[in-house]
Every structure is written in C-alpha cells, then in structure tokens.
Design a protein around this motif. Structure first.
Motif, PDB file in Angstrom:
ATOM      1  N   THR A 185       1.697 -45.485 -26.261  1.00 12.25           N
ATOM      2  CA  THR A 185       2.149 -44.101 -26.178  1.00 12.25           C
ATOM      3  C   THR A 185       1.144 -43.287 -25.377  1.00 12.25           C
ATOM      4  O   THR A 185      -0.048 -43.253 -25.704  1.00 12.25           O
ATOM      5  N   LEU A 186       1.637 -42.618 -24.334  1.00 14.29           N
ATOM      6  CA  LEU A 186       0.737 -41.911 -23.412  1.00 14.29           C
ATOM      7  C   LEU A 186      -0.036 -40.796 -24.111  1.00 14.29           C
ATOM      8  O   LEU A 186      -1.247 -40.665 -23.919  1.00 14.29           O
ATOM      9  N   THR A 215       8.925 -42.928 -15.693  1.00 13.36           N
ATOM     10  CA  THR A 215       7.709 -43.169 -16.475  1.00 13.36           C
ATOM     11  C   THR A 215       6.688 -42.061 -16.246  1.00 13.36           C
ATOM     12  O   THR A 215       6.375 -41.726 -15.099  1.00 13.36           O
ATOM     13  N   ASP A 216       6.157 -41.528 -17.343  1.00 11.62           N
ATOM     14  CA  ASP A 216       5.087 -40.533 -17.230  1.00 11.62           C
ATOM     15  C   ASP A 216       3.782 -41.240 -16.873  1.00 11.62           C
ATOM     16  O   ASP A 216       3.361 -42.169 -17.571  1.00 11.62           O
ATOM     17  N   ASP A 290       2.723 -44.344 -19.340  1.00 11.49           N
ATOM     18  CA  ASP A 290       3.389 -44.423 -20.638  1.00 11.49           C
ATOM     19  C   ASP A 290       3.996 -45.816 -20.819  1.00 11.49           C
ATOM     20  O   ASP A 290       4.640 -46.353 -19.904  1.00 11.49           O
TER      21      ASP A 290
END
Length: 536
Positions: A185-186, A215-216, A290
C-alpha cells in the motif's frame, strides 16, 4: 524475394493494429467527452452501462433527510471502508439529518453545499464536475455521492482495503536494525518514510502511470538536498511511460534506466524504510509504486550494491572488516570457477607441485575437461537454486540441501566430476550469497558463465580481457547522469571514506560530493566523543 513475400503481410498487420488503436481511442474519447447531467437517473444509467457485469459495483439510492433530495451513493465493494460508508455517510444522511428541523432557506440549489459542509462526517470531501475525474476517484477507492438536480458530485475519501501488515522484509534481514519493511500500500509506505523524516522539506509528488491500472507512483525527495535537475529528469522519464499497466516497480525500473542493454543494475531497490531514508538524506530520489513493496533509489552507483543497512548499525571496525570480506566474496563469486579452469587447462605451473599432483589425482578418471566439468556443476547448482526458490518453503529447503548433498556425492562417486570441483562450486555459491543486493548477485552469476568460456578458450589472458571489457563498460555507465563507478572513476578522494571501509558516524560530516553538493555538510564537526576532562 523473402521481403517481397512478407511485405503485404506486414502492411496488413500494421493496418490492423492501427484500426484497433483508433477504435480504442474513440472508445476512450467517448467516455472522456461525456459530461455529468443534473438528471440523477441519466447519470446512473450511464454509470450502470459503463460498469455493466461488474458485480462489485454498488449503487445505493436513497432520499436524504425529510425528502431533502434524492441521492445515490456509489462505490466499489472491497475498496472502501464499510464502517465509514455506513456510519459517516449513510447513517448521517438517512437517520441523523432527520432529527434536525429543516431550515426554511434550504432549496434545491443549496442542498448540495449543505450536504458537503454539514451532513457527511468524512475527513476528505471535495467536488468533481467531470465524468472522467469522477471515474478516476471511484476506481481509486473513493465513494461518490450524486445528488439529483446537480451536475457535479461529491467525492468522499473512504478508501480502505485488506493489506499486509508491516513486518521485516525477508530479502533484507538484519541482525541489528529496524524490523519494518514496505508493504503493497503506497500510503503506508510513504507514512513509514514521513515518520522518520519529520520535516516539511520532505516532498512526495504523486503521478498516475498506466492506461488501465492508473497506478499511483510517488516521487519522494528532500527539498534543498536533492539536485533539482535529477528530480526533473525523474519526472520526465516517468511521464514518457505510455503503457497499459504498472504492476510492480520493476516495470518502472526498466522504463527509466539509462542503459537497458547493460547486465548491471543501474537502479537500487529496497524494501527497508531505514535504507530509503538514508538515501534521501544523502540527496537521492526515491520512487514508490502502489502495489509494490520495493522502492527504487536514484541515482545509483556500483558501491551501493555492496553495502548493507547493517554496516551503519554495527561499530565501524566490525562493519569495515565485513565490507572488505564482502569485496573478496565478489571476486570469488565472479572469478573462482574461471580461475580454476584457466589454471588446470593452461597454467599448471602456477600451482605448487604437491597441490598439482593432488588435483591431478582427483581428476584421474573424470571423462570431461575442466571447463565441461565446471559447466555441469554450475548449471546443476543454478537449477537446484531455482527449484529451491520456486517450491514451497519447507519443500524448497529440503530440495536444496538434499539435492546439493546427494547430487554432489553421486557425481563424485560416478566419476563425472572431481571433488575439488565440488569445493570450487560450493565456495562460489557461498560467496555469491554474501552479496547484499540480489540483482547484483544475479548479474555476477550471469557474467561468471562468460568468464568461464573466456578462461576455457584463452586462460588468464581471456579472464583479463573480460575484466577490461567489464571495466570499460562500467566506466561508461551512468545512472541519471551520475557516473556508475563514482567515487572511484571519476576519482573523488573525499567520498572514498565510505567505499572500502566504513568510517565512524562522527567522521561522516559530508554528503557524497556528486549527489549532495547542494548542502554538503550533514552534521557538525568535532563530534568525536571524549572522556570528561579531569577537574582540578
């Protein structure tokens, strides 16, 4: 002739792909061009069409308050915190708001502002008026509240999903040091860094990469320490990535490295927040994606792959000796099998007579030359190692131990390899395991086979030829503009203090010159501890 035959097929293939790309672009443009309507039913119809056959797509229609307004709460099951949705949004709008006497000045025009400012008890609330923006937030895990009569929506930050607990990374275990590791988890990962660097100068910029995965990706650096040109270069390389998805930070690594055809890793990755924090304090840039527990550290130089986190937690005498031993292990892992083949094939005069007679006696009856013998054992060991990694852990360990013992003993008994070759391969494997960076250890394994071929063909001349080629290649390699072999080439005497040995912490008052030149001093001078002075 062959080109004439293949040309029509190639042209048709290109046309087919162009038609497919154009159709996909038209589909994307159709969704992007749609604008939110003030009609709630129309917006819901479009959303149900877009997310047709998506069983996790939840729409909860209700009337807020005492017939205040028709609303619809939309979210994806599994991406939101159910408790927040039920207590902070639905309970408030369906139950709590009924207990309040409606004000006479509430109309259809200001009901949206009333819900936003006074009704929902969620920390993160903001308006979105575009359909693509709403979809982006919805797919990222936020809940969206649509109100009838409003051509805009409220995005409610209720993200929450199952995630792995923070625990010690298995690939970078230490005897002394923090036991925390990055997870998938980012935001958890950025909080692990933020908790260590309590400064507003720590900047975390997030961009989205991947047409489908969105994607973050976070770019993290310390303002005032980092070179702005490196940050700009990181953003430029990330923004030029046009792909359908980023599943792991390994995808990003291959898109942004300087020389994609070099076998040497040009970007360091780590699962340890303490190691990443130390890199940030030197003026480097960290990239987090992430869904991946591995952080990318840029720019990277060769000596970083030979340093472990534990070097900086133990006393500097012990750390320096271990680091020197690690340097010897790198040479053993790269050159020991090829040196054995070169000596037994071309340079027997280099060995003492007793040792030469002992090796010759052990090799008597072996039907293969030393090169084939080494190749068989190296390939067998690589297969055993791969089998041990891929199998379940209890079975994998048993396969590795039993395979090494049984196959080694059987090969010697059958006269296929000599006992000294088993010792050489075992020493090489142990030396390879002592390299802290897994990606550098794999590179040395690959190059070892090339050196083996050169040794079998040309003896020590071939080995030296290979080493010269590797050295020239490393001298030409860059990582985001920083020479890969620095501080050795270019020679920077000031930075050599942390290459072969590790100086005490009170002696490391300067940052690396090429990376942390904007703020070179990291601590005060004269911090060497001293005993208290005797009182008269």
């Amino acid at each position: 002739m062959f080109r004439r035959l293949i040309k029509p097929l190639k042209t048709e293939w290109i046309k087919r792909h162009r038609r497919r790309d154009e159709a996909r672009k038209r589909e994307i443009e159709t969704i992007d061009d749609y604008e939110l309507s003030a009609d709630l039913d129309r917006n819901l119809a479009v959303l149900r069409q877009v997310f047709d056959r998506c069983s996790d797509f939840i729409v909860r229609e209700f009337v807020a308050g005492q017939k205040l307004a028709r609303c619809a709460l939309i979210y994806f099951d599994g991406l939101v915190t159910r408790t927040s949705v039920e207590t902070s949004i639905l309970k408030t709008l369906l139950v709590e708001i009924r207990k309040v006497e409606p004000a006479p000045d509430i109309t259809e025009r200001n009901v949206f502002e009333l819900i936003k400012e006074a009704a929902v008890s969620v920390g993160e609330v903001h308006e979105v008026s575009g359909f693509p923006g709403m979809l982006e937030k919805l797919l990222a895990g936020d809940a969206v509240l649509l109100v009838d009569g409003q051509a805009k929506v409220l995005v409610l930050g209720v993200r929450g999903w199952e995630s792995r607990a923070v625990e010690e990374p298995e690939t970078e275990a230490v005897v002394r040091g923090p036991r925390e590791g990055f997870v998938e988890t980012l935001r958890t990962n950025t909080s692990l860094i933020r908790r260590r660097i309590k400064s507003p100068r720590l900047k975390i910029e997030t961009i989205k990469i991947g047409e489908l995965t969105k994607t973050d990706v976070a770019v993290i650096y310390i303002e005032g320490l980092v070179n702005p040109q490196i940050v700009e270069e990181v953003h430029r390389r990330l923004k030029r990535i046009e792909t359908d998805g980023i599943v792991d930070s390994g995808y990003i690594e291959e898109f942004i490295e300087d020389d994609p055809f070099s076998p040497f890793p040009q970007i360091e990755h780590s699962e340890r927040p303490d190691k990443v924090t130390a890199a940030l304090l030197e003026g480097r840039v960290v990239i987090l994606a992430d869904g991946s527990p591995f952080a990318l550290v840029v720019p990277t130089v060769f000596v970083q792959f030979l340093q472990a986190s534990e070097d900086y937690y133990e006393r500097f005498y012990l750390a320096s000796v271990v680091r020197l031993g690690r340097l010897v292990a790198v040479n053993v892992a790269l050159l020991l099998p090829s040196a054995y083949v070169a000596i037994t094939t071309f340079h027997q005069e280099m060995l003492p007579r007793t040792l030469l007679i002992s090796i010759a006696a052990q090799r008597e009856g072996v039907p293969f030359p030393a090169f084939v013998e080494a190749l068989i054992m190296e390939l067998t060991f690589e297969m055993l190692r791969e089998a041990g990694i891929r199998l379940p852990r209890p079975v994998g360990q048993a396969i590795s131990i039993v395979g090494a013992l049984v196959i080694g003993e059987a090969a010697v008994s059958a006269g296929i390899v000599s006992p000294v070759m088993v010792v050489v391969v075992a020493l090489t494997a142990i030396a390879n395991f002592s390299i802290p960076a897994f990606n550098m250890a794999i590179t040395l394994r690959l190059i070892r086979f090339i050196m083996l071929v050169l040794a079998a063909a040309f003896g020590f001349f071939g080995i030296m030829m290979g080493l010269v080629v590797i050295l020239i290649h490393l001298c030409n390699l860059r990582s985001f503009g920083i020479p890969y072999l620095s501080p050795i080439a270019p020679f920077t005497p000031r930075d050599l203090k942390d290459v072969l040995v590790r100086p005490p912490w009170w002696g490391m008052f300067l940052r690396p010159r090429l990376i942390g030149y904007r703020n070179p001093q990291r601590q005060a001078f004269r911090l060497k501890p001293e005993p208290p002075k005797k009182r008269n």
